[in-house]
Design a protein around this motif. Sequence first.
Motif, PDB file in Angstrom:
ATOM      1  N   SER A  48       2.970   1.926   3.240  1.00 48.55           N
ATOM      2  CA  SER A  48       4.104   1.010   3.403  1.00 48.55           C
ATOM      3  C   SER A  48       5.217   1.341   2.418  1.00 48.55           C
ATOM      4  O   SER A  48       6.401   1.268   2.754  1.00 48.55           O
ATOM      5  CB  SER A  48       3.649  -0.442   3.212  1.00 48.55           C
ATOM      6  OG  SER A  48       2.748  -0.823   4.227  1.00 48.55           O
ATOM      7  N   ALA A  49       4.842   1.695   1.190  1.00 50.69           N
ATOM      8  CA  ALA A  49       5.844   2.069   0.195  1.00 50.69           C
ATOM      9  C   ALA A  49       6.628   3.296   0.658  1.00 50.69           C
ATOM     10  O   ALA A  49       7.859   3.341   0.543  1.00 50.69           O
ATOM     11  CB  ALA A  49       5.172   2.333  -1.151  1.00 50.69           C
ATOM     12  N   ARG A  50       5.926   4.285   1.200  1.00 53.66           N
ATOM     13  CA  ARG A  50       6.607   5.483   1.700  1.00 53.66           C
ATOM     14  C   ARG A  50       7.555   5.142   2.851  1.00 53.66           C
ATOM     15  O   ARG A  50       8.674   5.680   2.941  1.00 53.66           O
ATOM     16  CB  ARG A  50       5.577   6.516   2.153  1.00 53.66           C
ATOM     17  CG  ARG A  50       4.783   7.159   1.025  1.00 53.66           C
ATOM     18  CD  ARG A  50       3.953   8.322   1.555  1.00 53.66           C
ATOM     19  NE  ARG A  50       3.104   8.900   0.522  1.00 53.66           N
ATOM     20  CZ  ARG A  50       1.823   8.573   0.331  1.00 53.66           C
ATOM     21  NH1 ARG A  50       1.244   7.679   1.133  1.00 53.66           N
ATOM     22  NH2 ARG A  50       1.118   9.135  -0.626  1.00 53.66           N
ATOM     23  N   ILE A  51       7.097   4.277   3.747  1.00 55.21           N
ATOM     24  CA  ILE A  51       7.922   3.875   4.892  1.00 55.21           C
ATOM     25  C   ILE A  51       9.203   3.220   4.411  1.00 55.21           C
ATOM     26  O   ILE A  51      10.311   3.531   4.889  1.00 55.21           O
ATOM     27  CB  ILE A  51       7.136   2.933   5.821  1.00 55.21           C
ATOM     28  CG1 ILE A  51       6.043   3.709   6.566  1.00 55.21           C
ATOM     29  CG2 ILE A  51       8.068   2.234   6.813  1.00 55.21           C
ATOM     30  CD1 ILE A  51       5.067   2.824   7.319  1.00 55.21           C
ATOM     31  N   LEU A  52       9.096   2.302   3.447  1.00 60.05           N
ATOM     32  CA  LEU A  52      10.275   1.597   2.945  1.00 60.05           C
ATOM     33  C   LEU A  52      11.224   2.560   2.219  1.00 60.05           C
ATOM     34  O   LEU A  52      12.444   2.495   2.403  1.00 60.05           O
ATOM     35  CB  LEU A  52       9.855   0.473   2.003  1.00 60.05           C
ATOM     36  CG  LEU A  52       9.211  -0.750   2.658  1.00 60.05           C
ATOM     37  CD1 LEU A  52       8.831  -1.783   1.611  1.00 60.05           C
ATOM     38  CD2 LEU A  52      10.149  -1.380   3.684  1.00 60.05           C
ATOM     39  N   GLN A  88       4.952   3.566  -7.701  1.00 54.03           N
ATOM     40  CA  GLN A  88       4.748   2.897  -6.424  1.00 54.03           C
ATOM     41  C   GLN A  88       3.732   3.602  -5.529  1.00 54.03           C
ATOM     42  O   GLN A  88       2.998   2.952  -4.792  1.00 54.03           O
ATOM     43  CB  GLN A  88       6.073   2.773  -5.672  1.00 54.03           C
ATOM     44  CG  GLN A  88       7.083   1.851  -6.331  1.00 54.03           C
ATOM     45  CD  GLN A  88       6.632   0.411  -6.365  1.00 54.03           C
ATOM     46  OE1 GLN A  88       6.192  -0.146  -5.363  1.00 54.03           O
ATOM     47  NE2 GLN A  88       6.724  -0.216  -7.529  1.00 54.03           N
ATOM     48  N   ILE A  89       3.678   4.911  -5.578  1.00 52.23           N
ATOM     49  CA  ILE A  89       2.739   5.660  -4.739  1.00 52.23           C
ATOM     50  C   ILE A  89       1.444   5.933  -5.490  1.00 52.23           C
ATOM     51  O   ILE A  89       0.348   5.638  -4.999  1.00 52.23           O
ATOM     52  CB  ILE A  89       3.357   6.993  -4.265  1.00 52.23           C
ATOM     53  CG1 ILE A  89       4.674   6.722  -3.516  1.00 52.23           C
ATOM     54  CG2 ILE A  89       2.367   7.738  -3.386  1.00 52.23           C
ATOM     55  CD1 ILE A  89       4.531   5.874  -2.278  1.00 52.23           C
ATOM     56  N   SER A  90       1.566   6.470  -6.708  1.00 51.39           N
ATOM     57  CA  SER A  90       0.367   6.870  -7.453  1.00 51.39           C
ATOM     58  C   SER A  90      -0.505   5.680  -7.831  1.00 51.39           C
ATOM     59  O   SER A  90      -1.728   5.817  -7.945  1.00 51.39           O
ATOM     60  CB  SER A  90       0.757   7.648  -8.711  1.00 51.39           C
ATOM     61  OG  SER A  90       1.528   6.844  -9.589  1.00 51.39           O
ATOM     62  N   GLY A  96      -5.312  -1.546   8.166  1.00 51.02           N
ATOM     63  CA  GLY A  96      -5.285  -0.196   8.693  1.00 51.02           C
ATOM     64  C   GLY A  96      -5.634  -0.106  10.164  1.00 51.02           C
ATOM     65  O   GLY A  96      -5.521   0.971  10.768  1.00 51.02           O
ATOM     66  N   HIS A  97      -6.035  -1.233  10.775  1.00 53.25           N
ATOM     67  CA  HIS A  97      -6.366  -1.219  12.200  1.00 53.25           C
ATOM     68  C   HIS A  97      -5.072  -1.087  13.012  1.00 53.25           C
ATOM     69  O   HIS A  97      -4.104  -1.819  12.774  1.00 53.25           O
ATOM     70  CB  HIS A  97      -7.100  -2.511  12.583  1.00 53.25           C
ATOM     71  CG  HIS A  97      -7.735  -2.454  13.938  1.00 53.25           C
ATOM     72  ND1 HIS A  97      -6.992  -2.515  15.101  1.00 53.25           N
ATOM     73  CD2 HIS A  97      -9.033  -2.341  14.322  1.00 53.25           C
ATOM     74  CE1 HIS A  97      -7.808  -2.456  16.135  1.00 53.25           C
ATOM     75  NE2 HIS A  97      -9.052  -2.340  15.690  1.00 53.25           N
ATOM     76  N   ASP A 157       0.848  -1.183   0.000  1.00 54.92           N
ATOM     77  CA  ASP A 157       0.000   0.000   0.000  1.00 54.92           C
ATOM     78  C   ASP A 157       0.888   1.240   0.000  1.00 54.92           C
ATOM     79  O   ASP A 157       2.105   1.167   0.243  1.00 54.92           O
ATOM     80  CB  ASP A 157      -0.934   0.001   1.208  1.00 54.92           C
ATOM     81  CG  ASP A 157      -0.174  -0.042   2.528  1.00 54.92           C
ATOM     82  OD1 ASP A 157       0.355   1.009   2.926  1.00 54.92           O
ATOM     83  OD2 ASP A 157      -0.095  -1.129   3.135  1.00 54.92           O
ATOM     84  N   ALA A 158       0.294   2.394  -0.271  1.00 57.03           N
ATOM     85  CA  ALA A 158       1.075   3.629  -0.409  1.00 57.03           C
ATOM     86  C   ALA A 158       1.845   3.973   0.863  1.00 57.03           C
ATOM     87  O   ALA A 158       3.009   4.397   0.805  1.00 57.03           O
ATOM     88  CB  ALA A 158       0.159   4.782  -0.811  1.00 57.03           C
TER      89      ALA A 158
END
Length: 509
Positions: free
Chosen positions: A290-294, A324-326, A428-429, A287-288
């Motif tokens: 998780s991608a940002r975190i990595l 990856q984000i969009s 998301g929980h 998901d977006a």
Amino acid sequence: MHLSAMLDSAVRKAGDQEAVVYRDQRLTYRELAVAVRRAARVLRDAGLKPGDRLAVMTYNTPAFLLAAFGAWHAGATLVPVNHKLRTSEVERLLRHCGARLAVVDEAIGARATDAAAEVRWLISRPDEEGGAGESDAPSFESLIERAEEWDGARTTDTGIAQILYTSGTSGRPKGCVHTHRGIALTATYTAVTLSLRPDERFLICMPIWHASPLNNWTMGTVLMAGTVVLQREYEPRGMLEIMQKERVTSVFGAPVAFLAPLRAVPDFQEFDLHSVRAWAYGGGPLDADSARILMSAYGSTNFHQVYGMSEMGPVGSSLSPAEQISKAGSIGRGGMPGVDLRVVTVEGKDAAAGETGEIWLRSDTRMVGYLDDEEATGKVFSGDWYRTGDLGRIDTDGFVTLVDRIQDMIITGGENVASQEVEAVLRGHPDIVDVAVVGRPHPQWGETVVAVVVLRDGAELTLDGLRTWMTPLMARYKIPRELVLRTALPRTPSGKVTKPVLRADLTGC
């Protein structure tokens, strides 16, 4: 191209280049080729004939590569075996493929050697000086060291190179039969997709016997005459240590393989990983968030998602770093180079934007068929196309997002519930760290939606609390009616949840 010819080509291009790195062991391409010809002699002397099947059950060690290329050099077929299988599973697989000779890591031991008494086992001891070990029998490595080189005739590139067993996420594993030409094309299409280079130092930390680590990344690296760096078995800190020490340039893993070090390695930020220019992941989307975190943690935006099936080599599609984000969650737009991809509706038409259908793939990498199973083969082939069993939805830009496996779709009260859609919401929980959603048979509704979750340490969660949290986010019929708490979910070595195992456990059959 015959796969042993691929190795010969690498020797001519880069004979003195490091081919394999394993701990303190290093082999150049010239040294690897000599060892492979000696391995072929060992296997021939042990009774392996052209057309025979060699089972190999090891960790990520040089023994796997020596056995594989040795078998191909001797005109035989490689059967990679999951090193986590139990004895009964090993026996079933060996009987199915008809192997009479096998190579096994000594650490696996009786779990393998107790299976199928008619199979002769050669024992690998990759980490012990002189091949010494618990057994008095000489090791596979010591036999190779003493053997003469063998240089007999090869099979053609249309001959059978592999019997590659599926992960079993949709039932009992099936043997995908692949030719040398198909695997060589798999390596080629992958190398083009990720822009692999001759100076590549590719870390193989996922199990090498699995389709993607073997055919995409190991063979893709050999095709380019790069360096294959082996981690015996994935472990978060160990992965980081090897990447830093060996100046790894590319790596492949399930998403969890890259996320785990962020939680499990307290001094993560102390590792120098700047040599890595490509991070490839598969076995599930990111998901977006998780991608940002990595990207932030690893200091790189060069993440690639790859999607494919064992039946296809594996090849399929890819999501580039820029998307990856969009387009998070998508598997990409169309097939990777050399691959055609369609999304086909139940009416047999190409799906339009917003529509859902089955993902079909077409490529010259496609398997010949399932071993000794014409019925199963016929069900997944439609002319030149392979029917993946995955449901995908196309957006207005032509990008495809996985909806679910067809067999994982839950039908409750006449309504279709995509398990992956429910899982995406549950991730998301704040208290849930892992989740799988499956259907349990129900006398009135047909099936009921069950959430199997792993909670963060110290967290508590009730079904009522979960349902209340989800009510604003999903239609009521999609919200789980049962909650099952677990400490871990059953997964294949590639990171996929084995939902048949979960369903069987929940139903008791």
